[in-house]
Design an enzyme around this catalytic site. Structure first.
Site, short mmCIF file in Angstrom:
data_model
loop_
_atom_site.label_atom_id
_atom_site.label_comp_id
_atom_site.label_asym_id
_atom_site.label_seq_id
_atom_site.Cartn_x
_atom_site.Cartn_y
_atom_site.Cartn_z
N TYR A 1 0.86 -1.19 0.00
CA TYR A 1 0.00 0.00 0.00
C TYR A 1 0.89 1.23 0.00
CZ TYR A 1 1.03 0.43 5.03
OH TYR A 1 1.68 0.56 6.25
N THR B 1 5.34 -1.71 6.91
CA THR B 1 5.70 -2.49 5.72
C THR B 1 5.90 -1.62 4.48
OG1 THR B 1 3.36 -2.88 5.33
CG2 THR B 1 4.57 -4.58 6.53
N TYR C 1 3.21 -9.63 14.23
CA TYR C 1 1.88 -9.17 13.82
C TYR C 1 1.24 -10.28 12.99
CZ TYR C 1 -1.70 -5.85 12.18
OH TYR C 1 -2.89 -5.20 11.92
N HIS D 1 -1.45 -5.69 18.68
CA HIS D 1 -2.89 -5.50 18.50
C HIS D 1 -3.74 -6.66 19.04
CE1 HIS D 1 -1.05 -2.38 16.34
NE2 HIS D 1 -1.24 -2.76 15.10
N ASP E 1 -1.27 3.54 17.30
CA ASP E 1 -1.19 3.08 15.91
C ASP E 1 -1.32 4.23 14.91
OD1 ASP E 1 -0.65 1.19 13.95
OD2 ASP E 1 -2.76 0.88 13.53
C1 0GY Z 1 -0.24 -1.36 11.95
C2 0GY Z 1 -1.20 -2.11 11.19
C3 0GY Z 1 -1.20 -2.24 9.85
C4 0GY Z 1 -0.11 -1.91 9.01
C5 0GY Z 1 1.16 -2.26 9.26
O1 0GY Z 1 3.40 -2.38 8.84
C6 0GY Z 1 2.31 -2.10 8.37
O2 0GY Z 1 2.17 -1.68 7.23
O3 0GY Z 1 1.47 -2.82 10.40
C7 0GY Z 1 -2.41 -2.80 9.26
O4 0GY Z 1 -2.65 -2.51 8.06
O5 0GY Z 1 -3.14 -3.55 9.93
O6 0GY Z 1 0.14 -1.75 13.03
O7 0GY Z 1 0.19 -0.32 11.50
#
Ligand code: 0GY
Length: 294
Positions: A49, A77, A157, A181, A249
């Site tokens: 994304y 990410t 995660y 989370h 977050d």
């Molecule tokens: C968060 C949750 C998300 C994204 C990421 O690293 C990330 O891109 O963790 C999500 O989309 O659930 O903790 O930021």
């Protein structure tokens, strides 16, 4: 709060409410991100994304507005293994921030030492298929071995539906393990569902595991103010008062249903940690032990 620049992405709340709950001195927002700015810190080619920019200045402004003292900034990410935006934010924050990086199995001892000097104290392993491609377990184990000697931990995660398959891998890690989370339960099943009971049992057995009671906005089926997530978070806080962490977050990547109001999120804290003692441990003692004393 008025952001310094107008929001182009609509990604985070432009004017969160001022929370009624006052965090204790030294409070840590233990899960937040910085994104870009892309012109200086481009997003990773392999990203799933593309967020709007959420630069460090806005994060620090929010920290102060919400009454927090410190941040733990988690590499997201969309920046892949390029930790430059994270390191830049950490170096500007000094003692007021620590970080969780993303590295590869080939990371050198010198790179790890440099990240440590910038304030990094952990690496994140992400198992959400919508966010990352699969990484072989052997590579993750190699990374965990490399960071163990530094006193770092691994942040994981995952979706609770995948826990059974992942748990043996987590148990075998040579570091503390921090679960993002709430372990992402399906809150529609209720707090007494066997899947959440198994998660609690895992935490019972694995005393080096910790859990973030964060992100009700992603887990809630009922929407703001996320009352359906409160029993899950509260159960973990009351059962594991020395092993829970809390975070906003911010800037809430990939939220499509609504923009969470960070002030409202802070006002959930007394519902999940109802006493001053629990709040102190959740917001100060626990993150301090993991990130400032490691
Ligand atoms: C968060 C949750 C998300 C994204 C990421 O690293 C990330 O891109 O963790 C999500 O989309 O659930 O903790 O930021």
């Amino acid at each position: 709060m008025s952001p310094s620049a107008p929001l182009e992405s609509g990604q985070y709340h432009p004017s969160p409410s001022r929370p009624r709950f006052v965090p204790p001195p030294g409070a840590v927002d233990a899960h937040c991100h910085v994104f870009g700015p892309a012109a200086r810190f481009p997003y990773a080619p392999e990203r799933k994304y593309t967020p709007g920019d959420a630069p460090k200045e806005e994060l620090f402004r929010l920290r102060d507005f919400l009454g927090f003292s410190r941040n733990v900034i988690v590499q997201a990410t969309c920046h892949g293994r390029d930790n430059r935006a994270l390191v830049d934010a950490l170096e500007h924050a000094g003692e007021r921030a620590r970080g969780v990086a993303t590295v590869g199995p080939d990371v050198s001892a010198a790179e790890l030492r440099s990240l440590h000097a910038s304030g990094v104290r952990g690496v994140r392993f992400n198992f959400l298929k919508r966010l990352v491609d699969f990484t072989p377990r052997a590579e993750l184990e190699e990374m965990a071995r490399k960071i163990a000697d530094l006193g770092w931990h691994v942040v994981v995660y995952f979706e609770m539906a995948d826990l059974e398959e992942l748990a043996p891998f987590f148990v075998g890690l040579p570091t503390p393990v921090v679960i993002d989370h709430l372990g992402r339960p399906d809150v529609r099943k209720g707090v007494d569902d066997p899947s959440f009971a198994r998660f609690v049992k895992l935490l019972d057995e694995q005393r080096h595991f910790r859990v973030k009671v964060s992100c009700p906005e992603r887990l809630s089926a009922s929407g703001p103010p996320y009352d359906d997530v409160v029993p899950f978070a509260r159960r973990l806080v009351e059962r594991f008062p020395d092993r829970v962490l809390w975070g906003t977050d911010w800037p809430h990547p990939n939220m499509t249903s609504h923009l969470p109001d960070d002030g409202d999120l802070v006002d959930r804290i007394p519902l999940i940690a109802p006493t001053a003692d629990l709040q102190q441990r959740l917001l100060v003692t626990n993150p301090e032990r993991l990130y400032w004393n490691a």
